[in-house]
Design a protein around this motif. Structure first.
Motif, mmCIF file in Angstrom:
data_model
loop_
_atom_site.group_PDB
_atom_site.id
_atom_site.type_symbol
_atom_site.label_atom_id
_atom_site.label_comp_id
_atom_site.label_asym_id
_atom_site.label_seq_id
_atom_site.Cartn_x
_atom_site.Cartn_y
_atom_site.Cartn_z
ATOM 1 N N ALA A 4 0.986 -1.292 0.299
ATOM 2 C CA ALA A 4 -0.201 -0.176 -0.169
ATOM 3 C C ALA A 4 0.791 0.853 0.037
ATOM 4 N N ALA A 5 0.233 2.501 -0.470
ATOM 5 C CA ALA A 5 0.756 3.193 -0.500
ATOM 6 C C ALA A 5 1.079 4.105 0.908
ATOM 7 N N ASP A 6 1.387 5.047 1.343
ATOM 8 C CA ASP A 6 1.563 5.984 2.258
ATOM 9 C C ASP A 6 0.823 7.244 2.098
ATOM 10 N N LEU A 7 0.484 7.526 1.182
ATOM 11 C CA LEU A 7 -0.072 8.736 0.709
ATOM 12 C C LEU A 7 -0.537 9.041 -0.863
ATOM 13 N N LEU A 8 -2.304 8.806 -1.122
ATOM 14 C CA LEU A 8 -2.442 9.007 -2.343
ATOM 15 C C LEU A 8 -2.913 10.737 -2.634
ATOM 16 N N LEU A 9 -2.789 11.249 -3.311
ATOM 17 C CA LEU A 9 -3.025 12.526 -3.772
ATOM 18 C C LEU A 9 -4.020 12.355 -4.708
#
Length: 518
Positions: A4-9
Motif C-alpha cells: 500500500a501507499a503511504d499517501l494518495l493525492l
C-alpha cells in the motif's frame, strides 16, 4: 501482494512538467517516493488501512519549487527585524524602524529590504534620515540587494575605522552621507552578524515562510558560517522542512576542502553545493561592472562610472581554478556585461564546465555573444525573474542603464533559445516563486518573456539540474522523490499568477504546509 501507499493525492490536476508536460489526476507515494502517477481509479488499489488520502478537489499539483539562489538567514531578518520591503517612501521606512525600536531592547535597530528606486524621491536613506530614528542607538538599513547599507551617525562612528574609504559615499562637503556600498556594506553585514541561537531562529523563520510559498528546496548562498551547522542540526533533530543545498562563500574554500567536503556530499536533505564568489556589485547600487557608463544619476556619480569589481578578474580566475581543481562546482555572481565577460572567460578555462555544472548567478546584462559562449561551454544561467519588477519603462533599469540596456536585461527567452540550462531563484527579493513566474510570463519584451510552462520548469526541473538533482527532483515521475506543491488555481488559467494561493507543500512525501482542510 502489492504494498500500500503511504499517501494518495486524488482528484487533482497533476502536471508532471516533463517535456512535454503531461496531465494526470492522481499520485501515489510510498517511503517518500512517487510510485504511481495516473488516473484516480488506477491507483485506488494502492490504498491501505493506514494510507492517507488527500482529495485535491481539482486543484493543481506540481513539482515543488526549488529556489536556486536565496539567502534564508537574510529572509529571517526581514521577518524578525524591521521589514522595509514594500515601503513607498523614506518616511515609511523611518516609521517602520521607529516602531521596531519601540518593540525591542536590543542595542542595534536593524531594517532590511528598502528599495528607493520605487519612491518618488529615489534617494538612498542617509545618516540624517536614520538619526531621526535614534541618536543614541546604532541604526542600520540594508538595501534590497544587500550591496548598499545606510547607517546613522552612531553606527557610522562604530564602524569608522573599518570601512574601506572607497566604498563610503560622501556629500559635496566631503562628509559621509551614511551610505556605504560593496566591501564597506560587507563590513557592516559582518558587524551585525548573529550568533548561533539567533541564526537558528532566523533560519527557522525563513524556512517556515518558504514552505508556505511552495518551496521544497533551497540553494542557500551562505554568508554566515553558522548557518551550515544550523541546517545540519535541524536535519538531525527532524525539524528541517525543506531540502538545502549549501553554497559556501569563497572565503571558506580552503576550510571546506580541508575537512573533505565536496560538491554533492551529504544526505537526503542537506548537501554541499558550489563555491560561491562575487565579481561585481549591483545595478541598484551602481556597482555592477559595465562596459559602458551608467546613466548620470544626479547623486554626484560622474559620467564615467562603470561600476566596480568586488572580486577582480585575476582573483576570480584564482578562485575558479582552485575550486575546480578540488572538484567543486563554482557559482559566480555576475550582473554587468563586463563582469559576465570575465566570468565566462574564467569558467571556460576549467576542465569540464558542463560536467561540473558551473553557474553564473544573475547574468542580467548578457550579450548575444555571451549567451553563445555559455551554451557552448554548458554553463548554467541561474537567474531571478522577480528582477523584472525593475524592467518597465521609467523603472530602475531604465534610470540606471537607459532604454536599450533595459531591454537587454534578463532575457530568459534568448537564454532558452540558446539551449542554456536555466534555473530560477529569488535572491530573496522577495522569496516567492509564483511572483517570479508571474514576472517571467509578463516581462516587457519578447526576448525576456517565457510561457507559463517554461517559467514553471525553470523553478523546478531547471533548478534541480543546477543542483545535480534532476534524477530525483524537479518533475512528477515514478521513482522521483515526492516533493510537491498544491495550488488553489491553475497558473495556466489566470492573469495574476502571483495571486494564486499555495494550499499544500509536501517534502519527501510528508506535508510540511497544509491548508487543504481549511
Amino acid at each position: 501482494m502489492t504494498q500500500a501507499a503511504d499517501l494518495l493525492l486524488t482528484n487533482a490536476e497533476v502536471h508532471t512538467l516533463t517535456e512535454p508536460d503531461t496531465v494526470h489526476d492522481a499520485v501515489a507515494i510510498r517511503d517518500g517516493e512517487i510510485v504511481r502517477v495516473g488516473r484516480t481509479y488506477e491507483i485506488q488499489f494502492l490504498e491501505g488501512v493506514e494510507t492517507d488520502v488527500i482529495d485535491c478537489d481539482g486543484q493543481v499539483v506540481l513539482p515543488g519549487f526549488i529556489d536556486a539562489h536565496t539567502h534564508v538567514e537574510n529572509l529571517g531578518r526581514y521577518l524578525v527585524h524591521a521589514d522595509l520591503s514594500g515601503a513607498t517612501s523614506a518616511d515609511e521606512c523611518l516609521d517602520r524602524l521607529a516602531a521596531r525600536a519601540d518593540e525591542i531592547d536590543d542595542e542595534w535597530i536593524q531594517g532590511f529590504g528598502y528599495d528607493e528606486s520605487e519612491w518618488d524621491d529615489a534617494a538612498y536613506l542617509t545618516r540624517e534620515d536614520l538619526d531621526l530614528v535614534s541618536e543614541e542607538r546604532p541604526v542600520v538599513a540594508l538595501r534590497v540587494d544587500m550591496h548598499a547599507a545606510s547607517l546613522n551617525s552612531v553606527a557610522l562612528e562604530r564602524f569608522a575605522d573599518d570601512l574601506p574609504e572607497a566604498d563610503v559615499r560622501r556629500g559635496p562637503g566631503g562628509e559621509p552621507t551614511g551610505v556605504v556600498v560593496e566591501d564597506a556594506a560587507e563590513t557592516v553585514r559582518k558587524g551585525i552578524a548573529p550568533g548561533y541561537e539567533e541564526t537558528r531562529a532566523l533560519v527557522t523563520a525563513g524556512l517556515e515562510y518558504a514552505v508556505a510559498r511552495g518551496v521544497t528546496g533551497v540553494h542557500d548562498m551562505v554568508r554566515n558560517s553558522k548557518a551550515p551547522r544550523v541546517y545540519r542540526d535541524l536535519d538531525a533533530a527532524g525539524e528541517l522542512p525543506t531540502r538545502v543545498r549549501i553554497n559556501y562563500w569563497a572565503d571558506h574554500l580552503e576550510a571546506v576542502a580541508e575537512v573533505g567536503l565536496t560538491t554533492n556530499a551529504g544526505g537526503e536533505l542537506v548537501r554541499t553545493g558550489a563555491i560561491k564568489t562575487y565579481t561585481d556589485g549591483s545595478i541598484g547600487a551602481r556597482t555592477a561592472k559595465l562596459l559602458e557608463p551608467y546613466e548620470r544619476d544626479g547623486e554626484g556619480v560622474d559620467d564615467a562610472n562603470t561600476g566596480e569589481w568586488v572580486v577582480d578578474p585575476d582573483e576570480l580566475r584564482a578562485i575558479v581554478d582552485r575550486a575546480d581543481a578540488d572538484a567543486f562546482q563554482v557559482t559566480a555572481h555576475a550582473i554587468g556585461d563586463e563582469a559576465i565577460e570575465e566570468t565566462i572567460t574564467a569558467l571556460e578555462r576549467t576542465s569540464d564546465p558542463a560536467g561540473s555544472r558551473h553557474r553564473i548567478e544573475h547574468v542580467e546584462l548578457a550579450t548575444d555573444d555571451h549567451l553563445e559562449r555559455m551554451a557552448a561551454a554548458g554553463i548554467v544561467a541561474s537567474m531571478q525573474p522577480n528582477f523584472h519588477r525593475w524592467a518597465d519603462e521609467g523603472g530602475l533599469y531604465d534610470n540606471r542603464l537607459g532604454d536599450d540596456r533595459r531591454r537587454r536585461t534578463n532575457r530568459f527567452r534568448r537564454v532558452l533559445d540558446a539551449d542554456i540550462p536555466l534555473a530560477f531563484g529569488s535572491d530573496c527579493m522577495p522569496l516567492d516563486p509564483l511572483l517570479g513566474i508571474h514576472h517571467a510570463v509578463t516581462a516587457p519584451t519578447d526576448d525576456q518573456r517565457l510561457s507559463v510552462t517554461e517559467a514553471l520548469r525553470a523553478y523546478t526541473h531547471g533548478a534541480a539540474y543546477a543542483g545535480f538533482d534532476e534524477h530525483r527532483l524537479g518533475t512528477v515521475e515514478v521513482g522521483k522523490r515526492a516533493d510537491l506543491v498544491v495550488l488553489e488555481t491553475s497558473p495556466w488559467e489566470v492573469d495574476r499568477i502571483d495571486e494564486i494561493d499555495v494550499m499544500a507543500t509536501i517534502v519527501d512525501g510528508q506535508p510540511v504546509y497544509d491548508r487543504l482542510e481549511e
